[in-house]
Design an enzyme around this catalytic site. Structure first.
Site, PDB file in Angstrom:
ATOM      1  N   CYS A 128       0.592  -0.966   0.013  1.00 55.78           N
ATOM      2  CA  CYS A 128       0.113   0.189   0.218  1.00 55.78           C
ATOM      3  C   CYS A 128       1.089   1.272   0.025  1.00 55.78           C
ATOM      4  O   CYS A 128       1.754   1.718   0.964  1.00 55.78           O
ATOM      5  CB  CYS A 128      -0.980  -0.160   1.077  1.00 55.78           C
ATOM      6  SG  CYS A 128      -1.851   1.345   1.443  1.00 55.78           S
ATOM      7  N   HIS A 182      -4.595   1.401   8.260  1.00 51.36           N
ATOM      8  CA  HIS A 182      -5.252   1.166   6.737  1.00 51.36           C
ATOM      9  C   HIS A 182      -6.482   0.865   6.694  1.00 51.36           C
ATOM     10  O   HIS A 182      -7.218  -0.159   7.315  1.00 51.36           O
ATOM     11  CB  HIS A 182      -4.378  -0.132   6.386  1.00 51.36           C
ATOM     12  CG  HIS A 182      -4.627  -0.498   4.721  1.00 51.36           C
ATOM     13  ND1 HIS A 182      -4.237   0.404   3.743  1.00 51.36           N
ATOM     14  CD2 HIS A 182      -5.880  -1.234   4.475  1.00 51.36           C
ATOM     15  CE1 HIS A 182      -4.684  -0.129   2.660  1.00 51.36           C
ATOM     16  NE2 HIS A 182      -5.600  -1.082   2.902  1.00 51.36           N
ATOM     17  N   THR A 225      -7.463   6.177  -7.161  1.00 53.59           N
ATOM     18  CA  THR A 225      -6.445   5.550  -7.655  1.00 53.59           C
ATOM     19  C   THR A 225      -5.523   4.744  -6.446  1.00 53.59           C
ATOM     20  O   THR A 225      -4.819   3.809  -6.722  1.00 53.59           O
ATOM     21  CB  THR A 225      -5.292   6.452  -8.334  1.00 53.59           C
ATOM     22  OG1 THR A 225      -4.908   7.234  -7.703  1.00 53.59           O
ATOM     23  CG2 THR A 225      -5.889   6.972  -9.503  1.00 53.59           C
ATOM     24  N   HIS A 259      -8.353   8.462   1.950  1.00 53.38           N
ATOM     25  CA  HIS A 259      -7.666   9.512   2.006  1.00 53.38           C
ATOM     26  C   HIS A 259      -8.775  10.833   1.759  1.00 53.38           C
ATOM     27  O   HIS A 259      -9.325  10.730   0.895  1.00 53.38           O
ATOM     28  CB  HIS A 259      -6.135   9.749   1.011  1.00 53.38           C
ATOM     29  CG  HIS A 259      -6.532   9.246  -0.223  1.00 53.38           C
ATOM     30  ND1 HIS A 259      -6.634   8.082  -0.665  1.00 53.38           N
ATOM     31  CD2 HIS A 259      -6.779  10.191  -1.373  1.00 53.38           C
ATOM     32  CE1 HIS A 259      -7.134   7.839  -1.986  1.00 53.38           C
ATOM     33  NE2 HIS A 259      -7.102   9.045  -2.531  1.00 53.38           N
TER      34      HIS A 259
HETATM   35  P1  AMP Z   1      -7.358   9.335  -5.431  1.00 59.87           P
HETATM   36  O1  AMP Z   1      -7.480   9.555  -6.962  1.00 59.87           O
HETATM   37  O2  AMP Z   1      -8.496  10.028  -4.826  1.00 59.87           O
HETATM   38  O3  AMP Z   1      -6.971   7.729  -5.186  1.00 59.87           O
HETATM   39  O4  AMP Z   1      -6.128  10.436  -5.220  1.00 59.87           O
HETATM   40  C1  AMP Z   1      -4.792   9.632  -4.871  1.00 59.87           C
HETATM   41  C2  AMP Z   1      -3.843  10.915  -4.970  1.00 59.87           C
HETATM   42  O5  AMP Z   1      -2.600  10.453  -4.418  1.00 59.87           O
HETATM   43  C3  AMP Z   1      -3.702  11.460  -6.159  1.00 59.87           C
HETATM   44  O6  AMP Z   1      -4.076  13.119  -6.155  1.00 59.87           O
HETATM   45  C4  AMP Z   1      -1.998  11.360  -6.513  1.00 59.87           C
HETATM   46  O7  AMP Z   1      -1.570  12.596  -7.054  1.00 59.87           O
HETATM   47  C5  AMP Z   1      -1.680  11.196  -5.010  1.00 59.87           C
HETATM   48  N1  AMP Z   1      -0.218  10.479  -5.041  1.00 59.87           N
HETATM   49  C6  AMP Z   1      -0.011   9.576  -5.795  1.00 59.87           C
HETATM   50  N2  AMP Z   1       1.247   9.128  -5.169  1.00 59.87           N
HETATM   51  C7  AMP Z   1       1.761  10.004  -4.211  1.00 59.87           C
HETATM   52  C8  AMP Z   1       2.936  10.137  -3.727  1.00 59.87           C
HETATM   53  N3  AMP Z   1       3.828   9.525  -3.797  1.00 59.87           N
HETATM   54  N4  AMP Z   1       2.953  11.390  -2.819  1.00 59.87           N
HETATM   55  C9  AMP Z   1       2.020  12.196  -2.523  1.00 59.87           C
HETATM   56  N5  AMP Z   1       0.848  12.140  -3.327  1.00 59.87           N
HETATM   57  C10 AMP Z   1       0.743  10.657  -4.326  1.00 59.87           C
HETATM   58 ZN    ZN Z   2      -2.434   1.520   3.557  1.00 58.61          ZN
END
Ligand code: AMP
Ligand code: ZN
Length: 114
Positions: free
Chosen positions: A5, A47, A95, A100
């Site tokens: 994760c 988690h 994604t 979050h």
């Molecule tokens: P969601 O589309 O709601 O699942 O949001 C996932 C978010 O995680 C997206 O806005 C990505 O830009 C962000 N994200 C992915 N990898 C990272 C990372 N390594 N550090 C910070 N944010 C991330």
């Molecule tokens: Zn997690």
């Protein structure tokens, strides 16, 4: 911690992030691909796959929302306005499978939806 994760690895410090706020229950850090001048992710340390799963733990959900409000305060957008977003499922383009809260603000945001 859930193996493989991304956000569990960020919380554990295995993947770098820029901290904005932290307490016993949650960790908040800057989104790597910001969609507004202020774009911070607030994640529970425990988690949970998504916001729906998090809703089964009202105390933790409340901690996430309170941390989001504190993020808005420290980022200076409490007065100007901000948006809380939980993406859940494919249609919402979710994604990352660790619940979050997106905190977005710092400029005029676009409309909502399509
Ligand atoms: P969601 O589309 O709601 O699942 O949001 C996932 C978010 O995680 C997206 O806005 C990505 O830009 C962000 N994200 C992915 N990898 C990272 C990372 N390594 N550090 C910070 N944010 C991330
Ligand atoms: Zn997690």
């Amino acid at each position: 911690m859930s193996a493989d994760c991304l956000f569990c690895k960020i919380i554990a410090g295995e993947i770098p992030s820029t901290e904005v706020y932290s307490d016993d229950a949650v960790y908040a850090f800057r989104d790597i691909n910001p969609q507004a001048r202020v774009h911070v992710l607030v994640v529970p340390r425990e988690h949970h796959e998504d916001a729906e799963a998090l809703a089964g733990n009202p105390g933790l959900l409340s901690s996430v929302l309170k941390a989001g409000a504190e993020v808005a305060r420290v980022e200076g957008v409490r007065e100007s306005g901000f948006r809380f977003v939980f993406n859940t499922g494919d249609d919402a383009c979710r994604t990352v499978f660790h619940a979050h809260l997106h905190v977005l603000g710092g400029e005029q945001l676009s409309g909502f939806g399509r």
